[in-house]
Write a protein that holds these residues in place. Structure first.
Motif, PDB file in Angstrom:
ATOM      1  N   ARG A  65      44.606 -22.819  77.797  1.00 61.16           N
ATOM      2  CA  ARG A  65      46.041 -22.523  77.655  1.00 61.16           C
ATOM      3  C   ARG A  65      46.859 -23.146  78.777  1.00 61.16           C
ATOM      4  O   ARG A  65      48.065 -23.109  78.738  1.00 61.16           O
TER       5      ARG A  65
ATOM      6  N   TYR B 170      41.515 -18.296  79.233  1.00 64.80           N
ATOM      7  CA  TYR B 170      42.762 -18.963  79.615  1.00 64.80           C
ATOM      8  C   TYR B 170      42.663 -20.448  79.964  1.00 64.80           C
ATOM      9  O   TYR B 170      43.695 -21.102  80.040  1.00 64.80           O
TER      10      TYR B 170
ATOM     11  N   ALA C  69      48.832 -13.223  80.250  1.00 64.15           N
ATOM     12  CA  ALA C  69      48.822 -14.686  80.110  1.00 64.15           C
ATOM     13  C   ALA C  69      49.894 -15.318  80.997  1.00 64.15           C
ATOM     14  O   ALA C  69      49.642 -16.340  81.652  1.00 64.15           O
TER      15      ALA C  69
END
Length: 72
Positions: A69, A66, A35
């Motif tokens: 995020r 992702y 991440a």
């Protein structure tokens, strides 16, 4: 167990409970690092396809995981 080398040794050892806990810790570490690097790549204007290629997954998979995020 916090040292990566200790975790790797424990994950491959004969004690199943310790091995599974070590495998879990390593998986969490890998997810955190992935991440972090996806975020770095996006900030450096990498495309989702470039990230997917580096991770050897599909563009759709990495985007789904992702995209939400990303910090504005």
């Amino acid at each position: 167990m916090t040292d990566v080398n200790d975790l790797a040794a424990a994950a491959s050892g004969a004690d199943v409970r310790t091995g599974l806990r070590a495998a879990l810790a390593l998986r969490r570490l890998a997810e955190t690092l992935e991440a972090l690097q996806v975020g770095n790549a996006r900030r450096q204007d990498w495309s989702w396809q470039e990230i997917a290629d580096a991770l050897e997954v599909t563009k759709q998979a990495v985007h789904k995981k992702y995209a939400n995020r990303q910090e504005g």
